[in-house]
Design an enzyme around this catalytic site. Sequence first.
Site, PDB file in Angstrom:
ATOM      1  N   GLU B  74      42.974  73.328  20.436  1.00  0.00           N
ATOM      2  CA  GLU B  74      42.361  74.468  21.141  1.00  0.00           C
ATOM      3  C   GLU B  74      41.177  75.078  20.392  1.00  0.00           C
ATOM      4  O   GLU B  74      40.958  76.285  20.457  1.00  0.00           O
ATOM      5  CB  GLU B  74      43.412  75.537  21.474  1.00  0.00           C
ATOM      6  N   HIS B 297      50.525  80.421  18.542  1.00  0.00           N
ATOM      7  CA  HIS B 297      51.446  79.417  18.008  1.00  0.00           C
ATOM      8  C   HIS B 297      51.612  79.641  16.501  1.00  0.00           C
ATOM      9  O   HIS B 297      50.720  80.200  15.858  1.00  0.00           O
ATOM     10  CB  HIS B 297      50.885  78.003  18.211  1.00  0.00           C
TER      11      HIS B 297
END
Lengths: 470, 470
Positions: B74, B297
């Site tokens: 990402e 995360h």
Amino acid sequence: MESELIPVISPDLTLHHLLTACSASMANTNSLNVRVFSLNCWGIRYLSKHTPQRYAMIGDMLCKEEHDIVLLQEVWSEKDYLSMKKKLACSHPHSHHFKSGVIGSGLAIFSKHRIHETFLYRYSLNGYPYMAQHGDWFGGKAVGMAVLKLGSLTANVYVTHLHAEYCRDKDSYLPHRVVQAWELQQFVRHTSAGADVVILGGDLNMHPQDLGSRLLMSYTALRDSYVESAKFDGCEDGMTLIADNPFIGKKELGPFEKGIRIDYILFKGSSKTDIYCDFMSTTKGSVPDHPFPYSDHEALTAGLRLETQTPTETDSDRQRTSKNRDSAAGKVAELVDIVTEARTEVKVGLHCAERMRYTAARTGVMGLALLFLELAIAAVPWLALGAEQPFPRTSFYLLAALCFAILLTTTLLYLFYTMELKSLQGAEDQMRLAVGSLQEKLRGFPLAQPHNAQRRPPEGHEPSAFTPEE
Amino acid sequence: MESELIPVISPDLTLHHLLTACSASMANTNSLNVRVFSLNCWGIRYLSKHTPQRYAMIGDMLCKEEHDIVLLQEVWSEKDYLSMKKKLACSHPHSHHFKSGVIGSGLAIFSKHRIHETFLYRYSLNGYPYMAQHGDWFGGKAVGMAVLKLGSLTANVYVTHLHAEYCRDKDSYLPHRVVQAWELQQFVRHTSAGADVVILGGDLNMHPQDLGSRLLMSYTALRDSYVESAKFDGCEDGMTLIADNPFIGKKELGPFEKGIRIDYILFKGSSKTDIYCDFMSTTKGSVPDHPFPYSDHEALTAGLRLETQTPTETDSDRQRTSKNRDSAAGKVAELVDIVTEARTEVKVGLHCAERMRYTAARTGVMGLALLFLELAIAAVPWLALGAEQPFPRTSFYLLAALCFAILLTTTLLYLFYTMELKSLQGAEDQMRLAVGSLQEKLRGFPLAQPHNAQRRPPEGHEPSAFTPEE
């Protein structure tokens, strides 16, 4: 099938087998003959000429000839594949049709030997969807891989079909085809490390001296069966698209009056297996007792001989390694040149894609501006400059529909060109990295005076200095 | 860098090196420690929270920690990648950003060791472009591969990010994610035969017991650093998406109140190299002296120890081979079950895609019929049933525009669903072939009474009997 009896934890222990085989001290040579066939079938239903009859002819011939491996391209229709599969059930019990894109990749493989696995790599670039008359985009061009067992040997067999060349002088698809060749060599190289034998067949749509061909051959060390063959029977210069074929128009061949060579069967062995091409043949634009040939392309057949040796290092091996060392520097230097040339071509493509994306964006903005202007005129009467009927309703709706159509089309095109740009940039990045790595390798050679050393950066320079634009 | 000094003809002679190494008779063990880091950076510019601050925190930490290999997901913006590259120029001089799709794959790798080559495999399925709120399609999800030299060892390092799971109970993307896991295992398996070490890190968006995880782990024989680690410091059960992270909403985790484990660092050695995980850690939802964590995360760090042995077959090797033989049949049988389960999931996806394509086609036909009806009414006055004004012009144009919009949309959807179908069919074909091949392997085992033997076809049966639908 004795190799099937060796239990394994994971299915990719080929390397382990190889290494275990190392411990055997007796050299043991086995020979195995493999006949490989490749043909672009020109199987566009209702558009290609005499498709059903030609498929019947191809099926009959394959049934009779019983080649070990049959690599077909342009088998666009699943139905045609399935009827071929039925016909070849006895001669070639194992087969696979690779699916991709809208109408499929057109790639198929038929084999006398069990196919253990298949894998497909779709090329990241493959023409433009709006060039529907060329149709390549819809085909989802790719390279298909099948893992076969030839006796005790693991063979990686590849079949591919690259983007067609419609105009050689002004080939707008060249960057796409170069990127396809780049991805093809990457795929073959990275997936074949565990294979004893590598065979690649297909319609590359590139002449032997084209950039993409040189990139593929130099990087993978694949050998051309036409060049390597001990015996050749076929068209002059191994041509596979010839003027004598009744399905070929004079215009298609352009300046190459007699024809061109764009279909190939390539191969290489491994440290365990030597591979030789004993014979090679092509059809010659006609088929005896038939009114027309199998396809617009000529069919290729190569007779390969695999010689297996348990890889104990012998004197001849050592001599070979020493010879390799001498020629390796030259080959790496040549590779640096070829990758650099490919990078330049990709940059041309990048420039072009950027321009196209800019045009799409500009047109989209103009469509949007027109829409706002129209809405403004309709909403604010004095903008109509005193006209009696400020905006005829019909014209209003027609103009609005036009604006929306422009906006939608340019948005789709913008997205598409952005994806094209990303793929081209990605390929360019990979090529830059590869050149850097190759140059470092070159610096490691003690006798590094390759033919183009003057273009190399000086010793102390980092390879990144070669690419100051990043 | 002594390996750079060995001249080679083609750059893929790893296998040759390995085999040459075989001839050495003295066993020689070397140990090498490699620290691997993986993080989904949640780097959506302007949408993710505190993106610039978080990137600064991540950069500072990486600079300080100096992991050998950093795998990021990402990293959507090229600018963010480039500023990170600048920041890490000293600690991690080698890096690559993988480009794909419209906004990029988001995958990046930073390394202390030279990256020799990179290669990208784009998954054939990755959600739907019209699900713009999910955005996965635009990301062009892929698996990136980098070939590194760790001392004298060749390491294939993979970084990937699979399609997100938005609703676990009714996960419409499950077939896509299963096909991605299938392609991931194919890619890793086929490209890693020549590697001494394989490391895979990333956000798999799958729980450890999910079908895709089992498919990946069983087929590739990759080992999970969380499971294998001698020492672990991190969240309970190795979770990487936790409720304690301030960026995570309660709703996101659904029934898993404390969190889920969807990010992994996996590894495997080769016949030449043994690999062990000495320690593994995750962040715990906060960073000391900072107001928020690095990402939504948790970050993973694994300490791997590589032990190299020249692969001469020793007694312990022979013992190991014998042990392998005993457990191999069970593992192959388990694999058959998993692939069969995956095939079922792909078939569900096929059914769904067929229905969607049918709906698109039906809507398109209705749009066309409406257009014809409208044209007929406008052209043939008596069809308007005596109305004074047969068809108000404004309505006519509006209706026509609507018809065209329907036609265009349904055509695009039809093309998209056809491509989805082809990819699903392709994966299903490959899985069928793999199951057949695995079953044949299973029949070769002398003690073949695996736990699910009752579901196997009888000895004499061809594997194709397993799949009568073709």
